[in-house]
Design a protein around this motif. Structure first.
Motif, mmCIF file in Angstrom:
data_model
loop_
_atom_site.group_PDB
_atom_site.id
_atom_site.type_symbol
_atom_site.label_atom_id
_atom_site.label_comp_id
_atom_site.label_asym_id
_atom_site.label_seq_id
_atom_site.Cartn_x
_atom_site.Cartn_y
_atom_site.Cartn_z
ATOM 1 N N ASP A 141 0.810 -1.211 0.000
ATOM 2 C CA ASP A 141 0.000 0.000 0.000
ATOM 3 C C ASP A 141 0.849 1.269 0.000
ATOM 4 N N ASN A 142 2.165 1.131 0.130
ATOM 5 C CA ASN A 142 3.071 2.278 0.007
ATOM 6 C C ASN A 142 3.419 2.590 -1.443
ATOM 7 N N ILE A 143 2.928 1.769 -2.363
ATOM 8 C CA ILE A 143 3.257 1.918 -3.787
ATOM 9 C C ILE A 143 1.983 2.140 -4.587
ATOM 10 N N ASP A 144 2.034 3.091 -5.512
ATOM 11 C CA ASP A 144 0.924 3.291 -6.443
ATOM 12 C C ASP A 144 1.079 2.277 -7.567
ATOM 13 N N VAL A 145 0.574 1.082 -7.313
ATOM 14 C CA VAL A 145 0.796 -0.043 -8.229
ATOM 15 C C VAL A 145 0.157 0.211 -9.588
ATOM 16 N N GLU A 146 -1.044 0.772 -9.599
ATOM 17 C CA GLU A 146 -1.737 1.011 -10.866
ATOM 18 C C GLU A 146 -0.969 1.989 -11.742
ATOM 19 N N TYR A 147 -0.466 3.050 -11.133
ATOM 20 C CA TYR A 147 0.288 4.041 -11.911
ATOM 21 C C TYR A 147 1.612 3.456 -12.394
ATOM 22 N N ALA A 148 2.235 2.652 -11.547
ATOM 23 C CA ALA A 148 3.466 1.980 -11.967
ATOM 24 C C ALA A 148 3.201 1.078 -13.166
ATOM 25 N N ARG A 149 2.078 0.368 -13.114
ATOM 26 C CA ARG A 149 1.715 -0.526 -14.220
ATOM 27 C C ARG A 149 1.501 0.263 -15.510
ATOM 28 N N GLU A 150 0.863 1.428 -15.389
ATOM 29 C CA GLU A 150 0.657 2.277 -16.563
ATOM 30 C C GLU A 150 1.980 2.680 -17.198
ATOM 31 N N LYS A 151 2.984 2.830 -16.370
ATOM 32 C CA LYS A 151 4.290 3.252 -16.860
ATOM 33 C C LYS A 151 5.187 2.076 -17.243
ATOM 34 N N GLY A 152 4.645 0.871 -17.153
ATOM 35 C CA GLY A 152 5.421 -0.307 -17.514
ATOM 36 C C GLY A 152 6.445 -0.714 -16.478
ATOM 37 N N ILE A 153 6.241 -0.282 -15.245
ATOM 38 C CA ILE A 153 7.159 -0.609 -14.149
ATOM 39 C C ILE A 153 6.593 -1.785 -13.367
ATOM 40 N N VAL A 154 7.392 -2.811 -13.200
ATOM 41 C CA VAL A 154 6.954 -4.020 -12.502
ATOM 42 C C VAL A 154 7.132 -3.835 -10.999
ATOM 43 N N VAL A 155 6.113 -4.202 -10.241
ATOM 44 C CA VAL A 155 6.182 -4.147 -8.779
ATOM 45 C C VAL A 155 6.118 -5.569 -8.240
ATOM 46 N N THR A 156 7.013 -5.877 -7.309
ATOM 47 C CA THR A 156 7.009 -7.204 -6.689
ATOM 48 C C THR A 156 6.931 -7.068 -5.174
ATOM 49 N N ASN A 157 6.505 -8.147 -4.539
ATOM 50 C CA ASN A 157 6.455 -8.188 -3.076
ATOM 51 C C ASN A 157 7.074 -9.496 -2.595
ATOM 52 N N THR A 158 6.876 -9.812 -1.309
ATOM 53 C CA THR A 158 7.528 -11.016 -0.770
ATOM 54 C C THR A 158 6.528 -11.921 -0.054
ATOM 55 N N PRO A 159 5.570 -12.487 -0.785
ATOM 56 C CA PRO A 159 4.629 -13.412 -0.151
ATOM 57 C C PRO A 159 5.275 -14.768 0.119
ATOM 58 N N ASP A 160 4.526 -15.641 0.744
ATOM 59 C CA ASP A 160 4.928 -17.041 0.971
ATOM 60 C C ASP A 160 6.060 -17.201 1.975
ATOM 61 N N VAL A 161 7.194 -16.531 1.736
ATOM 62 C CA VAL A 161 8.358 -16.773 2.590
ATOM 63 C C VAL A 161 8.129 -16.323 4.031
ATOM 64 N N LEU A 162 7.148 -15.431 4.247
ATOM 65 C CA LEU A 162 6.906 -14.961 5.617
ATOM 66 C C LEU A 162 5.582 -15.447 6.193
ATOM 67 N N THR A 163 4.895 -16.322 5.465
ATOM 68 C CA THR A 163 3.562 -16.746 5.883
ATOM 69 C C THR A 163 3.553 -17.353 7.284
ATOM 70 N N ASP A 164 4.339 -18.391 7.488
ATOM 71 C CA ASP A 164 4.320 -19.080 8.771
ATOM 72 C C ASP A 164 4.894 -18.230 9.896
ATOM 73 N N THR A 165 5.910 -17.449 9.577
ATOM 74 C CA THR A 165 6.503 -16.587 10.597
ATOM 75 C C THR A 165 5.498 -15.556 11.097
#
Length: 320
Positions: free
Chosen positions: A80-104
């Motif tokens: 939520d700190n990133i304007d993902v939609e606007y980044a997408r419009e500009k062709g900028i890929v946004v990634t996050n870190t799911p899965d690896v922190l699920t159990d923790t």
């Protein structure tokens, strides 16, 4: 010319060592201080990729100046700190870190639930302040966890992991989600209910929902008043899903019994935050995924995502 990478928080050099021959890497030199906005903007203008944390706003102002930017790797599940939609419009890929922190994160969520219910932090402070002078039948008496009803709002990966832990305590597990998950119900023995039914019937209401326009302040005065007076509210998702003023009043007036909070609307909070003045609040400094093992995996995943993006390959965990 090697691509330029900017890392917005100091991380151990061992993580970036494998990429030093391929990238020009610059990094904010402080681990405990947020990168200054003008410094972040300066590097964003030149960077091919950014490695960010939740404290950095990757908004329109930044994205408009980042003329070379191909990707942003965020060190978190949330973005939520990133304007993902606007980044997408500009062709900028946004990634996050799911899965690896699920159990923790699920471990921490359940630990916070237990600490709040059994008044662990309050009891420890009771001893340290020299107030333990005798035994009484209801000294620091809290609430049972086993065989109670837990209501999970947001049945994503972490929500499912919390549900598995709750089943180990023989809890009745309710959940509410944007969409029903019948496979999860069959596998975990959980029950889908409306949001209203969940908050009215659960002994523990656990927020695992992401922060969106729809979920902002979803836990407000009207919700807290519908909860059982014995209910305990747990939030390890995002602080913005809670109206903190309403939560304060609900706790102060004993509309609900207690709250365990790992996240807040504006972080970090100071020692004079109103919620910290209440004995029935257990507060943590946003440490849901804070183990050495998991944070290391998160950093490695961010760098791997950047590597894939710069090579023109599909990143491992793109934000959908």
């Amino acid at each position: 010319m090697k691509p330029k990478i900017y890392i917005s928080r100091k991380i151990p050099s061992r993580f970036i060592e494998p990429y030093k021959d391929s990238w020009t890497i610059e990094m904010w030199p402080e681990e405990d201080e947020v990168v200054e906005r003008d410094v972040l903007l300066k590097h964003a203008r030149e960077a091919d990729a950014l490695f960010t944390t939740l404290t950095e706003k990757v908004d329109r102002e930044l994205l408009d100046q980042a003329v070379n930017l191909k990707g942003v790797a965020n060190l978190a599940v949330g973005y939520d700190n990133i304007d993902v939609e606007y980044a997408r419009e500009k062709g900028i890929v946004v990634t996050n870190t799911p899965d690896v922190l699920t159990d923790t994160t699920a471990d921490l969520t359940f630990a916070l639930l237990m600490a709040t219910a059994r008044r662990i932090v309050e009891a420890e402070a009771f001893i340290r302040s020299g107030r333990w002078t005798t035994w009484t039948p209801f000294l620091m008496a809290g609430a049972d966890i086993h065989h109670k009803t837990i209501g999970i709002v947001g049945m994503g990966r972490i929500g499912e992991a919390v549900a598995r832990r709750a089943r180990g305590f023989e809890m009745n597990v309710l959940y509410h989600n944007r969409s029903r998950k019948e496979e999860v119900e069959n596998n975990l023995g959980v029950q889908y209910v409306s949001f209203d039914e969940l908050i009215r019937t659960a002994d523990f209401v656990v927020s695992m929902t992401p922060l969106t326009k729809e979920t902002e302040h979803m836990f407000d005065d009207s919700v807290f008043k519908k909860m059982k007076s014995s209910a305990i509210f747990i939030n390890t998702s995002r602080g913005g899903v809670v109206n903190e003023e309403d939560l304060y009043q609900a706790l102060k007036n004993h509309d609900i019994q207690a709250a365990g909070l790992d996240v807040f609307r504006n972080e970090p909070i100071a020692e004079n935050h109103p919620l910290l003045k209440l004995d029935n609040v257990t507060a943590l400094p946003h440490i849901g995924s804070a183990t050495y093992e998991t944070r290391s995996k998160m950093i490695e995943l961010c760098l791997k995502n950047i590597d894939h993006i710069l090579k023109g390959e599909e990143p491992v965990t793109p934000v959908q």
